[in-house]
Design an enzyme around this catalytic site. Structure first.
Site, short mmCIF file in Angstrom:
data_model
loop_
_atom_site.label_atom_id
_atom_site.label_comp_id
_atom_site.label_asym_id
_atom_site.label_seq_id
_atom_site.Cartn_x
_atom_site.Cartn_y
_atom_site.Cartn_z
N GLU A 1 81.73 9.37 -24.77
CA GLU A 1 80.28 9.22 -24.52
C GLU A 1 79.96 9.69 -23.12
O GLU A 1 80.73 9.47 -22.19
CB GLU A 1 79.82 7.76 -24.65
CG GLU A 1 79.75 7.24 -26.05
CD GLU A 1 79.25 5.80 -26.15
OE1 GLU A 1 78.37 5.40 -25.34
OE2 GLU A 1 79.76 5.07 -27.02
N GLU B 1 84.22 0.13 -25.85
CA GLU B 1 83.82 -0.60 -24.64
C GLU B 1 84.11 -2.10 -24.73
O GLU B 1 83.19 -2.93 -24.79
CB GLU B 1 82.33 -0.36 -24.34
CG GLU B 1 82.02 1.10 -24.07
CD GLU B 1 80.63 1.32 -23.50
OE1 GLU B 1 79.82 0.39 -23.49
OE2 GLU B 1 80.37 2.45 -23.05
#
Ligand code: BG6
Length: 465
Positions: A365, A167
């Protein structure tokens, strides 16, 4: 709740997995030689659970891996802690750190579980932030590359899947993760885009390095995908949503997968005096390519035409004069999932990525947060999590039916972890960790109902294949 999932569509080699990062689970042990990371300081300051113990994985890893095996996981997406392996600016590796990961990787392999390692998941070595400002400086590129080289060389043949950066959007935006505490709002944003450039150059160096060191292994970025719907069908809202996706998601994936920004992003950055300083040599480095894209998805958002002044109190990536972010009135919301639950967002987000980059996707995720306690019967009944995950897996099955290259699914998280900002108050795991924010108790592991449900689902999907 598996009836709605087309379990027959999942190929035998589908990577059924689960995820965690290093700082959110590991904790410390004596003489571990680990250097401080930004995340250590941030969680200590938070007044909630900190990284000194976290889920005490360092003392429970054997038990946790046994549970992973019991669950039938084929892959475990884990993190290495950069400052455990390279504690300071000398670039000398810490033998204790490597020895710890040797034990974990070998235990996973012995259990028949493939380790899938993220090199950098939010935990920036504090020594590098103090020495030269972390990612704001180009020096960071050499440090990351040296760290990646050690990992690729040391774990060659044992780790065959790597993720470069988790991220990037969040890693470069959150000051407590990267040390960008600039007060001036414009300079703060300028620093973010400079950090993005440095992170991307470092990532490309890692892509190329892995191909040299271990050509059999694969590597890719892990993106926090931003699925942005226009709040209405007004053309101005539609344009705002497209620009929000372009700036928050594709700007970073374009760097990872194409090595350059789209004309819109270049124009936006230049016209806002946010374009970073680049080096002539960068263009050649940016030519390397990833093998896959990792997708982290929790919820979608809406955007609408920008009105009024820019609000600098929002999360940094929502601060723009190109769009305003809005909630979605059509979605069910819960205490911790306050943007709403939207399985369709996962499907259309993945489709867009595959169409734009022609690369396979692994879901790295996806998960449901809740406040949880052990019930009177000694169990944790998380039917809401089973519902959330099954709705999202249903969408993966639909993608496979339609022929999209989705290679794996690693929900967040295998065990409960320290949440990025809410300690242990907010839990995502299949396995409950019996500890409170400050009371560590014994850190007992308790299988939640979702544990058995996911185990059965994996089994059913593999049966007869
Ligand atoms: C992702 C991160 O952003 O979401 C994880 O990669 C994080 O590290 C997860 O824990 C859930 O977010 P949060 O803020 O609820 O912990």
């Amino acid at each position: 709740m598996t009836e709605s999932i087309n379990t027959k569509i999942f190929p035998k080699d589908f990577l059924w997995g689960a995820s965690a990062s290093a700082f959110q689970i590991e904790g410390r042990y004596e003489n571990d030689g680990k250097g401080l990371a930004t995340t250590d300081l941030a969680t200590r300051k938070s007044g909630m659970a900190d990284t000194d113990t976290a889920a005490d994985f360092v003392n429970h890893y054997k038990e946790d891996i046994t549970l992973m095996k019991e669950m039938g996981l084929k892959i475990y997406r884990m993190g290495f802690s950069w400052s455990r392996i390279m504690p300071d600016e000398t670039m000398n590796p810490n033998p204790e750190g490597l020895a710890f990961y040797d034990k974990v990787i070998d235990a996973l392999l012995a259990a028949g579980i493939e380790p899938f390692v993220t090199l950098y998941h939010f935990e920036c070595p504090q020594a590098l932030v103090e020495a030269f400002g972390g990612w704001k400086s180009r020096k960071m590129i050499d440090h990351y590359t040296a760290y990646a080289k050690i990992c690729f060389t040391h774990f060659k043949g044992r780790v065959k899947k790597w993720a470069t950066v988790n991220e990037q959007l969040i890693a470069a935006s959150a000051p407590d993760l990267n040390g960008n505490f600039e007060k001036d709002p414009h300079l703060f944003q300028k620093n973010i885009w400079q950090m993005h450039w440095h992170i991307s150059v470092a990532e490309h160096k890692a892509f190329a390095l892995l191909k040299k060191i271990d050509p059999q292994a694969v590597i890719g970025p892990v993106c926090s995908i931003q699925v942005v719907y226009p709040l209405t069908c007004s053309p101005a809202d539609v344009e705002a949503a497209a620009h929000a996706e372009e700036l928050m998601e594709f700007s970073l994936l374009d760097l990872s997968a194409r090595g350059k920004w789209s004309p819109y992003v270049v124009h936006y950055l230049k016209s806002h005096d946010l374009y970073p300083t680049c080096d002539e040599s960068d263009a050649e480095v940016m030519a390397s390519r990833p093998d896959f894209i990792g997708v982290n998805y929790y919820f979608s958002i809406c955007a609408k035409e920008k009105t009024g002044p820019v609000n600098y109190n929002l999360p940094p990536f929502w601060v723009s004069d190109a769009y305003d972010i809005a909630g979605n009135p059509y979605l069910e919301k819960t205490e911790w999932m306050n943007m709403g639950i939207d399985p369709d967002g996962l499907k259309n987000g993945i489709e867009k990525i595959i169409l734009r980059y022609s690369l396979p996707v692994i879901v790295t995720e996806n998960g449901m947060a809740a406040s949880e306690k052990i019930g009177k019967d000694g169990k944790v009944h998380d039917d809401y999590r089973i519902s959330y995950l099954s709705q999202h897996i249903e969408k993966i099955a639909e993608l496979l039916e339609e022929g999209w290259p989705v290679k794996g699914y690693c929900p967040w998280s295998f065990i409960d972890v320290i949440s990025s900002h809410q300690g242990f108050a907010k839990r995502y795991g299949f396995v409950y960790i019996d500890r409170e924010e400050k009371d560590l108790k014994e850190g007992k592991r308790i299988r939640k109902d979702s544990f058995g449900w996911y185990r059965n689902l994996i089994k059913e999907c593999l049966e007869g294949k």
